[in-house]
Motif scaffolding. Structure first.
Motif, PDB file in Angstrom:
ATOM      1  N   ILE A  10       0.932  -1.152   0.148  1.00 21.44           N
ATOM      2  CA  ILE A  10      -0.198   0.192  -0.162  1.00 21.44           C
ATOM      3  C   ILE A  10       1.218   1.102  -0.233  1.00 21.44           C
ATOM      4  CG2 ILE A  10      -1.588  -1.696   0.769  1.00 21.44           C
ATOM      5  CD1 ILE A  10      -1.244   0.487   3.722  1.00 21.44           C
ATOM      6  N   ALA A  11       2.082   0.863  -0.207  1.00 23.65           N
ATOM      7  CA  ALA A  11       2.708   2.105   0.296  1.00 23.65           C
ATOM      8  C   ALA A  11       3.130   2.461  -1.692  1.00 23.65           C
ATOM      9  CB  ALA A  11       4.543   2.256   0.755  1.00 23.65           C
ATOM     10  N   PHE A  12       2.769   1.788  -2.558  1.00 20.42           N
ATOM     11  CA  PHE A  12       3.107   2.042  -3.697  1.00 20.42           C
ATOM     12  C   PHE A  12       1.598   1.911  -4.414  1.00 20.42           C
ATOM     13  CE2 PHE A  12       6.046  -0.460  -2.293  1.00 20.42           C
ATOM     14  CZ  PHE A  12       7.724   0.355  -2.819  1.00 20.42           C
ATOM     15  N   LYS A  13       0.573   2.190  -3.439  1.00 15.90           N
ATOM     16  CA  LYS A  13      -0.145   2.591  -3.555  1.00 15.90           C
ATOM     17  C   LYS A  13      -1.479   3.138  -3.785  1.00 15.90           C
ATOM     18  CE  LYS A  13      -1.770  -2.462  -5.221  1.00 15.90           C
ATOM     19  NZ  LYS A  13      -3.139  -3.842  -4.837  1.00 15.90           N
ATOM     20  N   ASN A  14      -3.015   4.214  -3.447  1.00 10.38           N
ATOM     21  CA  ASN A  14      -3.711   5.212  -3.358  1.00 10.38           C
ATOM     22  C   ASN A  14      -4.407   4.037  -2.122  1.00 10.38           C
ATOM     23  OD1 ASN A  14      -4.708   7.146  -2.343  1.00 10.38           O
ATOM     24  ND2 ASN A  14      -6.271   7.249  -4.026  1.00 10.38           N
ATOM     25  N   GLY A  45      -7.998  -3.931  -4.473  1.00 11.71           N
ATOM     26  CA  GLY A  45      -8.359  -2.883  -5.267  1.00 11.71           C
ATOM     27  C   GLY A  45      -8.677  -2.072  -5.925  1.00 11.71           C
ATOM     28  N   SER A  46      -6.729  -1.391  -4.383  1.00  8.92           N
ATOM     29  CA  SER A  46      -6.455   0.183  -4.827  1.00  8.92           C
ATOM     30  C   SER A  46      -6.117   0.442  -5.972  1.00  8.92           C
ATOM     31  CB  SER A  46      -6.390   0.601  -2.976  1.00  8.92           C
ATOM     32  OG  SER A  46      -6.748   0.450  -2.333  1.00  8.92           O
ATOM     33  N   ALA A  47      -5.921   1.371  -6.625  1.00 12.08           N
ATOM     34  CA  ALA A  47      -4.659   2.123  -7.505  1.00 12.08           C
ATOM     35  C   ALA A  47      -3.566   2.165  -7.503  1.00 12.08           C
ATOM     36  CB  ALA A  47      -5.254   3.730  -8.142  1.00 12.08           C
ATOM     37  N   TRP A  48      -2.408   1.830  -7.949  1.00 14.84           N
ATOM     38  CA  TRP A  48      -1.302   2.079  -7.890  1.00 14.84           C
ATOM     39  C   TRP A  48      -0.984   3.167  -8.496  1.00 14.84           C
ATOM     40  CZ3 TRP A  48       2.361  -1.674  -6.132  1.00 14.84           C
ATOM     41  CH2 TRP A  48       1.876  -3.052  -6.257  1.00 14.84           C
ATOM     42  N   THR A  49       0.368   4.142  -7.390  1.00 14.85           N
ATOM     43  CA  THR A  49       0.972   4.945  -7.288  1.00 14.85           C
ATOM     44  C   THR A  49       2.406   5.284  -7.806  1.00 14.85           C
ATOM     45  OG1 THR A  49       0.938   5.466  -5.216  1.00 14.85           O
ATOM     46  CG2 THR A  49      -1.079   6.260  -6.279  1.00 14.85           C
ATOM     47  N   GLY A  50       2.794   4.389  -7.684  1.00 17.40           N
ATOM     48  CA  GLY A  50       4.766   4.270  -8.063  1.00 17.40           C
ATOM     49  C   GLY A  50       4.549   5.062  -6.521  1.00 17.40           C
ATOM     50  N   PHE A  51       5.904   5.341  -6.742  1.00 16.77           N
ATOM     51  CA  PHE A  51       6.605   6.304  -5.940  1.00 16.77           C
ATOM     52  C   PHE A  51       6.662   7.572  -5.464  1.00 16.77           C
ATOM     53  CE2 PHE A  51       9.610   3.481  -7.576  1.00 16.77           C
ATOM     54  CZ  PHE A  51      10.033   2.467  -6.595  1.00 16.77           C
ATOM     55  N   ASP A  52       4.531   7.526  -6.254  1.00 18.22           N
ATOM     56  CA  ASP A  52       4.607   8.978  -5.544  1.00 18.22           C
ATOM     57  C   ASP A  52       4.250  10.010  -4.069  1.00 18.22           C
ATOM     58  OD1 ASP A  52       3.940   9.329  -7.883  1.00 18.22           O
ATOM     59  OD2 ASP A  52       1.781   9.415  -8.189  1.00 18.22           O
ATOM     60  N   HIS A  53       3.969   8.584  -2.811  1.00 18.06           N
ATOM     61  CA  HIS A  53       4.407   8.870  -1.926  1.00 18.06           C
ATOM     62  C   HIS A  53       5.580   9.267  -0.974  1.00 18.06           C
ATOM     63  CE1 HIS A  53      -0.009   8.153  -0.977  1.00 18.06           C
ATOM     64  NE2 HIS A  53       0.393   6.864  -1.538  1.00 18.06           N
ATOM     65  N   PHE A  54       6.926   8.056  -1.667  1.00 19.20           N
ATOM     66  CA  PHE A  54       8.104   8.478  -1.603  1.00 19.20           C
ATOM     67  C   PHE A  54       8.692  10.164  -2.415  1.00 19.20           C
ATOM     68  CE2 PHE A  54       7.784   4.461  -1.816  1.00 19.20           C
ATOM     69  CZ  PHE A  54       7.929   3.682   0.053  1.00 19.20           C
ATOM     70  N   ALA A  82       5.036   4.459   3.791  1.00 20.98           N
ATOM     71  CA  ALA A  82       5.695   4.946   2.633  1.00 20.98           C
ATOM     72  C   ALA A  82       6.801   4.877   3.871  1.00 20.98           C
ATOM     73  CB  ALA A  82       5.287   5.759   1.460  1.00 20.98           C
ATOM     74  N   ILE A  83       6.571   6.114   4.562  1.00 23.63           N
ATOM     75  CA  ILE A  83       7.523   6.471   5.436  1.00 23.63           C
ATOM     76  C   ILE A  83       7.731   5.649   6.206  1.00 23.63           C
ATOM     77  CG2 ILE A  83       7.939   8.669   7.311  1.00 23.63           C
ATOM     78  CD1 ILE A  83       5.575   9.906   6.215  1.00 23.63           C
ATOM     79  N   GLY A  84       7.327   4.889   6.860  1.00 22.69           N
ATOM     80  CA  GLY A  84       7.907   3.577   7.853  1.00 22.69           C
ATOM     81  C   GLY A  84       8.218   2.818   6.715  1.00 22.69           C
ATOM     82  N   LEU A  85       8.265   2.573   5.719  1.00 20.25           N
ATOM     83  CA  LEU A  85       9.097   1.056   4.485  1.00 20.25           C
ATOM     84  C   LEU A  85      10.203   2.028   4.518  1.00 20.25           C
ATOM     85  CD1 LEU A  85       9.540  -0.744   3.398  1.00 20.25           C
ATOM     86  CD2 LEU A  85       8.432   0.016   1.304  1.00 20.25           C
ATOM     87  N   PHE A  86       9.916   3.679   4.467  1.00 19.29           N
ATOM     88  CA  PHE A  86      11.957   4.484   3.981  1.00 19.29           C
ATOM     89  C   PHE A  86      12.621   4.312   5.174  1.00 19.29           C
ATOM     90  CE2 PHE A  86      13.368   8.401   5.316  1.00 19.29           C
ATOM     91  CZ  PHE A  86      14.351   7.960   4.268  1.00 19.29           C
ATOM     92  N   ASN A  87      11.767   4.301   6.782  1.00 12.66           N
ATOM     93  CA  ASN A  87      12.589   4.194   7.320  1.00 12.66           C
ATOM     94  C   ASN A  87      12.993   3.336   7.728  1.00 12.66           C
ATOM     95  OD1 ASN A  87      13.207   5.303  10.076  1.00 12.66           O
ATOM     96  ND2 ASN A  87      11.589   4.908  11.238  1.00 12.66           N
ATOM     97  N   SER A  88      12.109   1.377   7.791  1.00 12.15           N
ATOM     98  CA  SER A  88      12.848   0.934   7.967  1.00 12.15           C
ATOM     99  C   SER A  88      14.611  -0.170   6.755  1.00 12.15           C
ATOM    100  CB  SER A  88      11.482  -0.124   7.441  1.00 12.15           C
ATOM    101  OG  SER A  88      10.441  -0.251   8.310  1.00 12.15           O
ATOM    102  N   VAL A  89      13.647   0.745   5.472  1.00 10.10           N
ATOM    103  CA  VAL A  89      14.957   0.662   4.694  1.00 10.10           C
ATOM    104  C   VAL A  89      16.369   1.061   5.351  1.00 10.10           C
ATOM    105  CG1 VAL A  89      15.389   0.885   2.400  1.00 10.10           C
ATOM    106  CG2 VAL A  89      13.180   0.039   3.095  1.00 10.10           C
TER     107      VAL A  89
END
Length: 319
Positions: free
Chosen positions: A56-60, A69-78, A290-297
Motif C-alpha cells: 500500500i506504500a505504492f498504492k492510493n 483493489g486500490s490503484a497503483w501510484t508508484g513512488f509518489d508517496h516517497f 511509505a514513510i515507515g518503509l523508508f525508515n525501515s530500509v
C-alpha cells in the motif's frame, strides 16, 4: 563397449531419497521442532505475514476497495515525503536523538558493569545492582508521568530543588532546547542498569588466572581492568554497537508521544511520531506506510553497512 546396464525402474530417485532422509530426521528429532515451533510461528504470523501490506506504500489505498483493489501510484508517496518542508526536520530530530542517546547511553552500562565487577562487598553490590535495575521495570506511561510530575514548573520536585539552590529553573517540558536532554537522560536512568547484565555475563567468563598472574607481576587494579576486563568486553560491545546502529532511525514513539506538546514540537517530532499522526490520526495510510518503509530500509542499510565495516576491521561482526 559402454556399460548399458539400465537402472532398475523400482530404484528411488535421488531427490526422493533425500526427502525421505529429511523426514526421517524430523521424525527422530520432533521434540526440537516442537520446541522451535512457537518462535517460528510467532515471527511468521506477526513479522512476515503483515509484509503483504507493504504494497500500500505504492498504492492510493482506499479501505473500501481493499489492498488489491486500490490503484497503483508508484513512488509518489516517497517523492511527496522527500520534497516536503518537514523532511529534513524529521531526519535531524530522529538522528540527533539517536546519536545523543548512543553517545550517552552506550558507555554507561559498560562503566557500571566494570564498577560492579570490582565491588567485593556482597550486600553493597546486590543493593547497587537492584537500585540500578529497578527503573527498567517501570512502564513507559508511568515513566512519562513521573517525568512530567518531577519537571512541572509549579510543583515539580526537580524544579523546586533547582530554585532552592538559587538557580533559575529551565522550562524542561516546554523549551525545545531541553527536550532531547530530558528524553535521553531519563532513558539512560531507566535502561542503564539493565544493560549491565550482558556485560557482567561477559566478565564472568574472564579466567581468574589472568588476574592472579597480573597481581603477581605487580599490576594495579586499574591496569587489570584496562588490559584484562575491557578487552574481554570488546566483542560484546561491538555486537551491541552494530545492533544500535541498525536502529539509528528507530527512535520509539511511545515516550516521545507522551512527552510531546505543541511548545516542544520543534525538537520532539521524529519520524515515528509523524507516521503515527499521518496514519492513525489523519488516515493517510499509504503515505504513512511509505514513510515507515523508508525508515525501515534506512535502518537495514545502516545495519548491513556498519556490520561490513566491522567485518573488515575485526572478527566480531554479526555475520
Amino acid at each position: 563397449m559402454q556399460n548399458t546396464e539400465a537402472v532398475p525402474a523400482s530404484a528411488p530417485a535421488p531427490r526422493t531419497r533425500t526427502a525421505g532422509r529429511r523426514w526421517r530426521s524430523i521424525a527422530r528429532n520432533w521434540e526440537l521442532y516442537v520446541f522451535v515451533a512457537p518462535a517460528f510461528f510467532y515471527f511468521l504470523i506477526f513479522s512476515y505475514g503483515p509484509m503483504y501490506g507493504i504494497q500500500i506504500a505504492f498504492k492510493n489505498y482506499v479501505p473500501t476497495k481493499g489492498i488489491f483493489g486500490s490503484a497503483w501510484t508508484g513512488f509518489d508517496h516517497f517523492v511527496r515525503f522527500f520534497h516536503s518542508y518537514y523532511f529534513w526536520d524529521l531526519i535531524w530530530n530522529t538522528l540527533s536523538i539517536s546519536l545523543y542517546e548512543l553517545a550517552v547511553g552506550f558507555p554507561i552500562p559498560i562503566i557500571l558493569a566494570l564498577a560492579f565487577n570490582e565491588v567485593r562487598t556482597g550486600f553493597f553490590k546486590k543493593l547497587a545492582q537492584t537500585v540500578t535495575y529497578a527503573p527498567h521495570f517501570i512502564s513507559v506511561v508511568v515513566m512519562a508521568g513521573m517525568i512530567i510530575t518531577f519537571l512541572t514548573p509549579s510543583t515539580g520536585m526537580v524544579v523546586r530543588l533547582i530554585e532552592a539552590l538559587g538557580f533559575g529553573s529551565p522550562e524542561f517540558l516546554t523549551d525545545p532546547r531541553w527536550f532531547k536532554t530530558m528524553y535521553v537522560l531519563s532513558g539512560v536512568w531507566q535502561s542503564a542498569g539493565w544493560g549491565t547484565i550482558i556485560y557482567l555475563a561477559a566478565l564472568s567468563g574472564v579466567d581468574p588466572g589472568l588476574h592472579e598472574a597480573a597481581v603477581i607481576d605487580g599490576a594495579s587494579r586499574f591496569q587489570r581492568v584496562r588490559h584484562i576486563n575491557v578487552p574481554t568486553l570488546v566483542p560484546t560491545m561491538t555486537i551491541l554497537l552494530i545492533l544500535n546502529m541498525g536502529s539509528l532511525f528507530g527512535v520509539g514513539f511511545e515516550k516521545i508521544l507522551l512527552l510531546q506538546n505543541p511548545l516542544n514540537m520543534d525538537s520532539s517530532d521524529v519520524i515515528s511520531t509523524f507516521v503515527y499522526r499521518s496514519g492513525l490520526v489523519d488516515a493517510q495510510y499509504s503515505f504513512s506506510t511509505a514513510i515507515g518503509l523508508f525508515n525501515s530500509v534506512v535502518n537495514a542499510v545502516m545495519l548491513v553497512l556498519v556490520n561490513q565495516i566491522v567485518r573488515r576491521t575485526s572478527e566480531n561482526s554479526l555475520w
